[in-house]
Design a protein around this motif. Structure first.
Motif, short mmCIF file in Angstrom:
data_model
loop_
_atom_site.label_atom_id
_atom_site.label_comp_id
_atom_site.label_asym_id
_atom_site.label_seq_id
_atom_site.Cartn_x
_atom_site.Cartn_y
_atom_site.Cartn_z
N VAL A 185 -4.91 25.15 -2.23
CA VAL A 185 -3.83 24.66 -3.09
C VAL A 185 -2.85 25.81 -3.30
CG1 VAL A 185 -3.26 23.72 -5.35
CG2 VAL A 185 -5.39 23.07 -4.24
N PRO A 186 -1.57 25.60 -3.00
CA PRO A 186 -0.58 26.68 -3.19
C PRO A 186 -0.21 26.82 -4.67
CG PRO A 186 0.52 24.74 -2.34
CD PRO A 186 -0.95 24.43 -2.39
N GLY A 200 4.71 29.54 -10.60
CA GLY A 200 6.09 30.02 -10.76
C GLY A 200 6.99 28.93 -11.31
N TRP A 201 6.85 27.72 -10.78
CA TRP A 201 7.66 26.59 -11.26
C TRP A 201 7.31 26.26 -12.72
CZ3 TRP A 201 6.38 21.64 -12.93
CH2 TRP A 201 7.45 20.76 -13.10
N ALA A 202 6.04 26.25 -13.03
CA ALA A 202 5.61 25.89 -14.38
C ALA A 202 6.05 26.92 -15.41
CB ALA A 202 4.10 25.72 -14.43
N SER A 203 6.05 28.21 -15.05
CA SER A 203 6.44 29.24 -16.01
C SER A 203 7.95 29.29 -16.22
CB SER A 203 5.92 30.60 -15.57
OG SER A 203 6.51 30.97 -14.33
#
Length: 164
Positions: free
Chosen positions: A30-31, A37-40
């Motif tokens: 799973v990347p 990065g997107w979630a933060s």
């Protein structure tokens, strides 16, 4: 079952990722670096976050509603000689008994019974050319067997006779 299988697959995937990372050799199926990065960097008010939360909430509510809806009962309640005692007859055994009663009628070669709600649907086959009165005889035989088994609910009988 689908939810249980999906949750099992996700659990195994998380376990493999976690254990492999703890051992120092992450498999990276799973990347999660890009997702992290997107979630933060994404605020809670982002439309995509709201859409995802709405979808997950709707799926959760659907699963709760499906859990509350009763399924098909496994047993058919039947009376006994004791007014305070009710037993359960398995649906399969009940339909087999009714099919056996239908096969006992003279001229019936084979019979199958299915329950549709509280209706017993009998499909019987006969080798006879003249089947006058045979459907009624099958209906009476099956109705007598139902009376002998004494289910709590009434089971009207419908007969579909197939002659040759």
């Amino acid at each position: 079952m689908i939810t249980a299988a999906l949750m099992t697959v996700i659990g195994v995937l998380v376990a493999v990722e976690t254990i492999s990372a703890l051992l120092g050799r992450p498999v990276r199926w799973v990347p999660y670096d890009r997702m992290l990065g997107w979630a933060s960097s994404t605020p809670w008010s982002d439309p995509w976050v709201m859409l995802g939360a709405s979808v997950v909430t709707a799926l959760g509510l659907l699963l709760v509603l499906l859990a509350l809806v009763p399924g098909r009962p496994r047993f058919i309640p039947a009376r006994t000689g004791d007014p305070d005692l009710v037993i359960g007859v398995q649906r399969r055994g009940f339909t087999r008994s009714l099919a056996h009663a239908a096969r006992q009628v003279q001229g019936v070669d084979h019979a199958r019974v299915r329950l549709h709600g509280t209706t017993a649907q009998v499909t019987a086959g006969s080798h006879l050319r003249d089947t006058t009165g045979l459907a009624e005889a099958v209906r009476l035989a099956v109705a007598d067997r139902i009376a002998a088994l004494a289910p709590v609910d009434d089971y009207p009988v419908r007969v579909n006779l197939r002659g040759r």
